[in-house]
Motif scaffolding. Structure first.
Motif, PDB file in Angstrom:
ATOM      1  N   ILE A 107     -71.511  28.256 -27.242  1.00 18.74           N
ATOM      2  CA  ILE A 107     -70.312  28.073 -26.435  1.00 18.74           C
ATOM      3  C   ILE A 107     -69.101  28.612 -27.177  1.00 18.74           C
ATOM      4  CG2 ILE A 107     -68.774  26.369 -25.388  1.00 18.74           C
ATOM      5  CD1 ILE A 107     -71.213  24.624 -24.927  1.00 18.74           C
ATOM      6  N   GLY A 108     -68.323  29.390 -26.469  1.00 16.39           N
ATOM      7  CA  GLY A 108     -67.070  29.913 -27.014  1.00 16.39           C
ATOM      8  C   GLY A 108     -65.920  29.521 -26.098  1.00 16.39           C
ATOM      9  N   THR A 109     -64.730  29.611 -26.600  1.00 14.97           N
ATOM     10  CA  THR A 109     -63.544  29.317 -25.788  1.00 14.97           C
ATOM     11  C   THR A 109     -62.506  30.420 -25.979  1.00 14.97           C
ATOM     12  OG1 THR A 109     -62.536  28.012 -27.546  1.00 14.97           O
ATOM     13  CG2 THR A 109     -63.837  26.815 -25.904  1.00 14.97           C
ATOM     14  N   VAL A 110     -61.654  30.534 -24.991  1.00 15.96           N
ATOM     15  CA  VAL A 110     -60.515  31.435 -25.060  1.00 15.96           C
ATOM     16  C   VAL A 110     -59.277  30.578 -24.830  1.00 15.96           C
ATOM     17  CG1 VAL A 110     -59.358  33.382 -23.971  1.00 15.96           C
ATOM     18  CG2 VAL A 110     -61.824  33.413 -24.215  1.00 15.96           C
ATOM     19  N   THR A 111     -58.291  30.757 -25.684  1.00 15.05           N
ATOM     20  CA  THR A 111     -57.062  29.984 -25.576  1.00 15.05           C
ATOM     21  C   THR A 111     -55.903  30.917 -25.260  1.00 15.05           C
ATOM     22  OG1 THR A 111     -57.906  28.380 -27.169  1.00 15.05           O
ATOM     23  CG2 THR A 111     -55.532  28.370 -26.772  1.00 15.05           C
ATOM     24  N   ALA A 112     -55.110  30.539 -24.264  1.00 14.25           N
ATOM     25  CA  ALA A 112     -53.925  31.302 -23.878  1.00 14.25           C
ATOM     26  C   ALA A 112     -52.690  30.432 -24.077  1.00 14.25           C
ATOM     27  CB  ALA A 112     -54.020  31.734 -22.425  1.00 14.25           C
ATOM     28  N   THR A 113     -51.673  31.010 -24.682  1.00  9.37           N
ATOM     29  CA  THR A 113     -50.393  30.335 -24.867  1.00  9.37           C
ATOM     30  C   THR A 113     -49.325  31.173 -24.188  1.00  9.37           C
ATOM     31  OG1 THR A 113     -51.117  29.410 -26.972  1.00  9.37           O
ATOM     32  CG2 THR A 113     -48.752  29.419 -26.544  1.00  9.37           C
ATOM     33  N   VAL A 114     -48.658  30.581 -23.213  1.00  3.44           N
ATOM     34  CA  VAL A 114     -47.593  31.263 -22.480  1.00  3.44           C
ATOM     35  C   VAL A 114     -46.268  30.606 -22.850  1.00  3.44           C
ATOM     36  CG1 VAL A 114     -46.661  31.829 -20.204  1.00  3.44           C
ATOM     37  CG2 VAL A 114     -49.132  31.849 -20.571  1.00  3.44           C
ATOM     38  N   THR A 115     -45.321  31.427 -23.272  1.00  4.83           N
ATOM     39  CA  THR A 115     -43.985  30.952 -23.616  1.00  4.83           C
ATOM     40  C   THR A 115     -42.990  31.631 -22.687  1.00  4.83           C
ATOM     41  OG1 THR A 115     -44.632  30.688 -25.924  1.00  4.83           O
ATOM     42  CG2 THR A 115     -42.285  30.761 -25.469  1.00  4.83           C
ATOM     43  N   CYS A 116     -42.137  30.833 -22.071  1.00  7.14           N
ATOM     44  CA  CYS A 116     -41.155  31.339 -21.104  1.00  7.14           C
ATOM     45  C   CYS A 116     -39.790  30.749 -21.448  1.00  7.14           C
ATOM     46  CB  CYS A 116     -41.571  30.941 -19.694  1.00  7.14           C
ATOM     47  SG  CYS A 116     -40.371  31.326 -18.409  1.00  7.14           S
ATOM     48  N   THR A 117     -38.789  31.608 -21.511  1.00 10.34           N
ATOM     49  CA  THR A 117     -37.422  31.149 -21.713  1.00 10.34           C
ATOM     50  C   THR A 117     -36.756  31.039 -20.349  1.00 10.34           C
ATOM     51  OG1 THR A 117     -37.358  32.229 -23.863  1.00 10.34           O
ATOM     52  CG2 THR A 117     -35.246  31.631 -22.893  1.00 10.34           C
ATOM     53  N   ALA A 131     -30.251  28.634 -22.173  1.00 12.39           N
ATOM     54  CA  ALA A 131     -31.661  28.771 -21.801  1.00 12.39           C
ATOM     55  C   ALA A 131     -32.470  27.729 -22.557  1.00 12.39           C
ATOM     56  CB  ALA A 131     -32.161  30.162 -22.124  1.00 12.39           C
ATOM     57  N   ARG A 132     -33.650  27.481 -22.053  1.00 17.29           N
ATOM     58  CA  ARG A 132     -34.572  26.543 -22.706  1.00 17.29           C
ATOM     59  C   ARG A 132     -35.934  27.197 -22.760  1.00 17.29           C
ATOM     60  NH1 ARG A 132     -34.966  20.590 -23.013  1.00 17.29           N
ATOM     61  NH2 ARG A 132     -36.557  20.407 -24.586  1.00 17.29           N
ATOM     62  N   THR A 133     -36.585  27.178 -23.900  1.00 19.33           N
ATOM     63  CA  THR A 133     -37.897  27.802 -24.071  1.00 19.33           C
ATOM     64  C   THR A 133     -38.988  26.760 -23.864  1.00 19.33           C
ATOM     65  OG1 THR A 133     -36.972  29.419 -25.598  1.00 19.33           O
ATOM     66  CG2 THR A 133     -39.349  29.123 -25.641  1.00 19.33           C
ATOM     67  N   LEU A 134     -39.898  27.063 -22.936  1.00 19.93           N
ATOM     68  CA  LEU A 134     -41.018  26.178 -22.625  1.00 19.93           C
ATOM     69  C   LEU A 134     -42.315  26.892 -23.003  1.00 19.93           C
ATOM     70  CD1 LEU A 134     -39.868  25.023 -19.076  1.00 19.93           C
ATOM     71  CD2 LEU A 134     -39.568  23.821 -21.238  1.00 19.93           C
ATOM     72  N   THR A 135     -43.243  26.154 -23.577  1.00 16.42           N
ATOM     73  CA  THR A 135     -44.521  26.713 -24.004  1.00 16.42           C
ATOM     74  C   THR A 135     -45.655  25.872 -23.455  1.00 16.42           C
ATOM     75  OG1 THR A 135     -43.528  27.541 -26.044  1.00 16.42           O
ATOM     76  CG2 THR A 135     -45.913  27.349 -26.019  1.00 16.42           C
ATOM     77  N   SER A 136     -46.705  26.555 -23.009  1.00 16.89           N
ATOM     78  CA  SER A 136     -47.890  25.857 -22.521  1.00 16.89           C
ATOM     79  C   SER A 136     -49.133  26.561 -23.048  1.00 16.89           C
ATOM     80  CB  SER A 136     -47.908  25.840 -20.994  1.00 16.89           C
ATOM     81  OG  SER A 136     -49.036  25.136 -20.540  1.00 16.89           O
ATOM     82  N   THR A 137     -50.133  25.777 -23.394  1.00 17.31           N
ATOM     83  CA  THR A 137     -51.387  26.308 -23.910  1.00 17.31           C
ATOM     84  C   THR A 137     -52.534  25.776 -23.065  1.00 17.31           C
ATOM     85  OG1 THR A 137     -50.485  26.396 -26.146  1.00 17.31           O
ATOM     86  CG2 THR A 137     -52.882  26.450 -25.948  1.00 17.31           C
ATOM     87  N   ALA A 138     -53.475  26.657 -22.756  1.00 17.41           N
ATOM     88  CA  ALA A 138     -54.659  26.264 -21.984  1.00 17.41           C
ATOM     89  C   ALA A 138     -55.887  26.918 -22.611  1.00 17.41           C
ATOM     90  CB  ALA A 138     -54.525  26.687 -20.528  1.00 17.41           C
ATOM     91  N   THR A 139     -57.011  26.252 -22.489  1.00 18.17           N
ATOM     92  CA  THR A 139     -58.275  26.751 -23.032  1.00 18.17           C
ATOM     93  C   THR A 139     -59.302  26.820 -21.918  1.00 18.17           C
ATOM     94  OG1 THR A 139     -57.774  25.764 -25.169  1.00 18.17           O
ATOM     95  CG2 THR A 139     -60.069  26.329 -24.763  1.00 18.17           C
TER      96      THR A 139
END
Length: 150
Positions: A107-117, A131-139
């Protein structure tokens, strides 16, 4: 007739008090409304950035090579943010595709991190950052029996 004279005198003394009350309360009310709008924008933007990270991770997990996973994830995140009406002053997408190279059966995973200002300067609220910087991570899990790329 004497009884009407004191009441008339009191009414004349209250002239302009409504305007003064409005002048005091109105700026505070406008500031409160702008803060509510800013808070709402941040909450809705945060959930939409979460969805964009999930879309990017899922899209990357179905590709066989790290390079195709990277480009597909970037495109998926951009499309997700665009579809949801999020305009970021700056967007960054980072993908960890190291698990795409694990042998079949593991089993492998891929992780994505999206950062939006998220811009807030259009609210013109004193003391509010521009502005405010928001970050989200999903696997997302890579199918363990799927063929891997070279």
């Amino acid at each position: 007739m004497h009884s009407a004279a004191p009441a008339a005198g009191r009414l004349r003394g209250d002239k302009g008090s409504a305007a003064i009350e409005a002048a005091i309360i109105l700026p505070a009310l406008i500031m409160f409304i702008c803060m509510a709008i800013a808070g709402g924008r941040l909450v809705t933007s945060g959930s939409k950035i979460d969805a964009a990270a999930e879309d990017a991770a899922r899209e990357a997990s179905i590709h066989r090579t790290a390079s195709s996973a990277q480009s597909a994830a970037h495109a998926a995140a951009a499309a997700s943010l665009d579809d949801q009406g999020i305009t970021c002053a700056l967007t960054t997408v980072r993908i960890n595709t190291g698990s795409l190279s694990v042998p079949v059966g593991q089993i492998g995973t891929v992780t994505a991190t999206v950062t939006c200002t998220v811009p807030l300067s259009d609210l013109l609220l004193p003391g509010m950052p521009g502005a405010r910087t928001l970050t989200s991570t999903a696997t997302s899990v890579v199918d363990q029996y799927r063929q891997r790329g070279d």
